[in-house]
Write a protein that holds these residues in place. Structure first.
Motif, PDB file in Angstrom:
ATOM      1  N   ARG A  80       0.841  -1.200   0.000  1.00  0.00           N
ATOM      2  CA  ARG A  80       0.000   0.000   0.000  1.00  0.00           C
ATOM      3  C   ARG A  80       0.874   1.247   0.000  1.00  0.00           C
ATOM      4  O   ARG A  80       2.082   1.179   0.262  1.00  0.00           O
ATOM      5  N   PRO A  81       0.270   2.421  -0.270  1.00  0.00           N
ATOM      6  CA  PRO A  81       1.033   3.670  -0.253  1.00  0.00           C
ATOM      7  C   PRO A  81       1.739   3.878   1.095  1.00  0.00           C
ATOM      8  O   PRO A  81       1.188   3.570   2.152  1.00  0.00           O
ATOM      9  N   GLY A  82       2.960   4.353   1.017  1.00  0.00           N
ATOM     10  CA  GLY A  82       3.738   4.585   2.238  1.00  0.00           C
ATOM     11  C   GLY A  82       4.736   3.479   2.528  1.00  0.00           C
ATOM     12  O   GLY A  82       5.626   3.646   3.368  1.00  0.00           O
ATOM     13  N   ILE A  83       4.588   2.362   1.869  1.00  0.00           N
ATOM     14  CA  ILE A  83       5.549   1.261   1.983  1.00  0.00           C
ATOM     15  C   ILE A  83       6.285   1.189   0.653  1.00  0.00           C
ATOM     16  O   ILE A  83       5.724   0.786  -0.360  1.00  0.00           O
TER      17      ILE A  83
ATOM     18  N   GLY B  12      -2.465   4.051  -5.571  1.00  0.00           N
ATOM     19  CA  GLY B  12      -1.161   4.309  -4.974  1.00  0.00           C
ATOM     20  C   GLY B  12      -0.357   3.076  -4.624  1.00  0.00           C
ATOM     21  O   GLY B  12       0.798   3.193  -4.192  1.00  0.00           O
ATOM     22  N   SER B  13      -0.930   1.900  -4.804  1.00  0.00           N
ATOM     23  CA  SER B  13      -0.198   0.678  -4.490  1.00  0.00           C
ATOM     24  C   SER B  13       0.855   0.415  -5.552  1.00  0.00           C
ATOM     25  O   SER B  13       0.755   0.908  -6.677  1.00  0.00           O
TER      26      SER B  13
ATOM     27  N   THR C  41      -5.908  -7.138  -9.809  1.00  0.00           N
ATOM     28  CA  THR C  41      -6.852  -6.804  -8.733  1.00  0.00           C
ATOM     29  C   THR C  41      -6.166  -5.983  -7.662  1.00  0.00           C
ATOM     30  O   THR C  41      -6.664  -4.926  -7.233  1.00  0.00           O
ATOM     31  N   ALA C  42      -5.017  -6.454  -7.196  1.00  0.00           N
ATOM     32  CA  ALA C  42      -4.317  -5.784  -6.090  1.00  0.00           C
ATOM     33  C   ALA C  42      -3.873  -4.380  -6.463  1.00  0.00           C
ATOM     34  O   ALA C  42      -3.975  -3.442  -5.649  1.00  0.00           O
ATOM     35  N   LEU C  43      -3.404  -4.214  -7.683  1.00  0.00           N
ATOM     36  CA  LEU C  43      -2.927  -2.900  -8.104  1.00  0.00           C
ATOM     37  C   LEU C  43      -4.076  -1.933  -8.364  1.00  0.00           C
ATOM     38  O   LEU C  43      -3.846  -0.754  -8.659  1.00  0.00           O
TER      39      LEU C  43
END
Length: 333
Positions: free
Chosen positions: A123-126, A200-201, A194-196
Motif C-alpha cells: 500500500r502507499p507509504g511502503i 497508490g499501491s 486486482t491488487a494494483l
C-alpha cells in the motif's frame, strides 16, 4: 490458486489402487493409444493450452486430449495426485510438495518462468521490502508467492518472523489488500491486476528480481510416461507448435487467452514481460544439470530446502526421476 497441497498428495498412496481399476490414462494397456487428461488453470504460462485446443494443434500432432480448466488451481493438483488427470500444468514448488506426499510425478517440459508476474504489492507509504518490518502481508501459505516473499525478505535482511503473514487464498488475499485489511500482498497474474487496483499501491518485489526461481511445467503421472511415451511426446511437440502459432498470430492468440483468463486483451498484454514462455532451446538449457538458478536441478534442491525450512513438508522430497528431458530432446520445433 497455485497452492502447495502436501496433505492431498499424502493420500495418493491410498487412492492409487482405486483409481487404477477400470480407469484411463496410465491404467490403460501399455503402448495402446489413449486420451490424455490434461489440467490447467489461471496463469499466463498455461493459457496457451487453450490456444492449442481451439486451433486443432493437439490433433495435428496425433494426440487426443481431454482438456480441463480448473477455476481452483488447488483442485488441479488434487486431480493429478489422485489419478483423475494424467497431466497438469503446475509449479515446481507444488510438484515437489506432491512428490513429498508420495505422488509419483515427472516433469517433461518447462512452460515458462515467472519474470515479474509474481509480485509483492504494498500500500502507499511502503516503498521497499525493508519497510514491511512489523507489517501484515497476505499470502497463500506455501505457494510460490510465499517463497517469493521469503526470498525478498532475506535479500532485505529480514526474517519471516519480523512480519505478520496472514494466510489467505490468492484471490482472497488480493481482495483483502484492496479492502485495506492488510499492508501488502503476495499475488500472481491475473490477481496482481486486482491488487494494483488500490490507488497508490505498487510492487516492491517481483519474480524478475530472482531469475529462475519460479518455473512452471507440464507434469505427468510417472506411470503414464512409462506406459504412453508417444502421447507424452505428442504433448511436448504440441506445446512448441502452439508457441510458434502464438508468435505468428499474436492478436488472435491474446484474444483467446484473455477471454479464458477473464481479463481484457489490453490487460493480458501487460503480462507479456512478466511471463517468459520457454522456447525449445531454453528447455534444453533448463534440463541441463548445473549449479545456477537457470538449471532445474539446482532450483529443485533450493525449493526442496524451502519446503522443509517452512515446515510445509516433513522431509525433502526425492528428486530421482523427477526431471525427464527425453521428450524435449526428441522434439523438433
Amino acid at each position: 490458486m497455485r497452492r502447495v497441497l502436501a496433505a492431498a498428495a499424502a493420500f495418493v498412496l491410498l487412492s492409487a489402487g482405486a483409481c487404477s481399476e477400470g480407469g484411463d490414462g496410465a491404467a490403460a494397456e501399455a503402448g495402446a493409444p489413449t486420451t490424455v487428461r490434461l489440467g490447467f488453470s489461471a496463469w499466463p504460462g498455461w493459457f496457451p493450452w487453450q490456444v492449442a485446443q481451439e486451433q486443432g494443434l493437439f490433433a495435428k500432432n496425433g494426440v487426443t486430449v481431454d482438456l480441463t480448466y480448473f477455476d481452483s488451481y488447488t483442485d488441479s493438483l488434487t486431480a493429478l495426485s489422485t489419478g483423475n488427470l494424467d497431466a497438469n500444468s503446475q509449479t515446481l514448488n507444488d510438484t515437489l510438495s506432491s512428490v513429498s506426499g508420495g505422488a509419483q510425478q515427472t516433469i517433461v517440459l518447462v512452460n515458462d518462468n515467472s519474470t515479474g508476474n509474481d509480485q509483492i504489492i504494498a500500500r502507499p507509504g511502503i516503498d521497499t521490502v525493508a519497510d514491511l518490518k512489523g507489517r501484515t502481508v497476505a499470502v497463500e501459505q506455501g505457494t510460490v508467492d510465499h517463497y517469493l516473499l521469503l526470498l525478498a525478505l532475506q535479500k532485505a535482511g529480514l526474517s519471516e518472523a519480523e512480519v505478520t503473514v496472514k494466510p489467505l487464498l490468492t484471490d482472497a488475499a488480493a481482495a483483502a489488500f484492496v479492502a485495506g485489511q492488510v499492508d501488502a500482498v503476495g499475488a500472481f497474474a491475473p490477481f496482481t491486476t486486482t491488487a494494483l487496483g488500490l490507488a497508490g499501491s505498487k510492487a516492491i518485489a517481483t519474480s524478475a528480481d530472482f531469475p529462475g526461481a519460479i518455473p512452471d511445467h507440464l507434469v505427468f503421472d510417472a506411470e503414464f510416461v512409462k506406459a504412453h511415451p508417444k502421447e507424452v511426446q505428442a504433448m511436448v511437440d504440441t506445446w512448441f507448435d502452439t508457441v510458434a502459432w502464438i508468435n505468428d498470430n499474436r492478436d488472435a492468440a491474446i484474444a483467446i487467452m484473455a477471454k479464458k483468463g477473464g481479463v481484457s486483451d489490453a490487460d493480458y498484454k501487460t503480462y507479456d514481460a512478466g511471463t517468459t514462455i520457454f522456447t525449445h532451446e531454453q528447455n534444453l538449457a533448463a534440463f541441463t544439470p548445473g549449479q545456477t538458478p537457470a538449471n532445474l536441478d539446482f532450483q529443485a534442491r533450493s525449493i526442496a530446502k524451502f519446503l522443509v525450512d517452512a515446515k510445509l513438508v516433513d522431509e525433502a522430497p526425492p528428486l530421482d526421476g523427477l526431471l525427464d528431458p527425453t521428450f524435449v530432446k526428441a522434439a523438433t520445433p
